[in-house]
Design a protein around this motif. Structure first.
Motif, PDB file in Angstrom:
ATOM      1  N   VAL A  67       5.418 -61.432  62.592  1.00  0.00           N
ATOM      2  CA  VAL A  67       5.505 -61.571  61.143  1.00  0.00           C
ATOM      3  C   VAL A  67       6.086 -60.269  60.614  1.00  0.00           C
ATOM      4  O   VAL A  67       5.535 -59.196  60.858  1.00  0.00           O
TER       5      VAL A  67
ATOM      6  N   TYR B  27       8.317 -64.887  61.844  1.00  0.00           N
ATOM      7  CA  TYR B  27       8.210 -65.375  60.471  1.00  0.00           C
ATOM      8  C   TYR B  27       8.545 -64.211  59.546  1.00  0.00           C
ATOM      9  O   TYR B  27       8.005 -63.122  59.691  1.00  0.00           O
TER      10      TYR B  27
ATOM     11  N   ASP C 122       8.100 -62.795  56.012  1.00  0.00           N
ATOM     12  CA  ASP C 122       7.253 -62.898  54.826  1.00  0.00           C
ATOM     13  C   ASP C 122       7.911 -62.089  53.712  1.00  0.00           C
ATOM     14  O   ASP C 122       7.657 -60.902  53.559  1.00  0.00           O
TER      15      ASP C 122
ATOM     16  N   THR D 255       1.601 -62.647  53.231  1.00  0.00           N
ATOM     17  CA  THR D 255       0.853 -62.556  54.485  1.00  0.00           C
ATOM     18  C   THR D 255       0.071 -61.250  54.545  1.00  0.00           C
ATOM     19  O   THR D 255      -1.090 -61.230  54.951  1.00  0.00           O
TER      20      THR D 255
END
Length: 108
Positions: free
Chosen positions: A14, A39, A41, A46
């Motif tokens: 992330v 991912y 963000d 997050t």
């Protein structure tokens, strides 16, 4: 780590840096040879949801979604007193070794 542990311990990255363009982040992950799903963000949600205050922060999450270990690597390396911890190669090796040992223990 993703090659070593495979499906026994899936690795997901992330990246939460709302001030950088997504193109720059994609280029950086490609340059680093990141092979695991990542991912992006882009609004920092997050970080807020998981209580992350420093980067990079590594979290080990069990199969039920519980955080079993949190590692703030900047704080750890800054307090280590080890000059070699300041190089990126040494940082990566230490990170991989620490996480591999942690995952080996959790998967036993």
């Amino acid at each position: 780590l993703s090659r070593r542990f495979g499906s026994r311990a899936p690795i997901v990255g992330v990246i939460s840096t709302p001030k950088q363009p997504i193109e720059d982040l994609l280029a950086r992950t490609q340059k680093l040879g990141v092979r695991h799903p990542t991912y992006f963000d882009m609004d920092g949600g997050t970080n807020r949801a998981w209580g992350i205050t420093g980067h990079p922060t590594i979290m080990i999450v069990d199969g039920k979604g519980n955080i079993v270990r949190t590692i703030d690597w900047i704080a750890m390396l800054a307090g280590s007193g080890e000059p070699e911890a300041r190089t990126e190669a040494a940082w990566r090796l230490r990170l991989e070794n620490e996480l591999a040992a942690e995952l080996d223990e959790l998967l036993q």
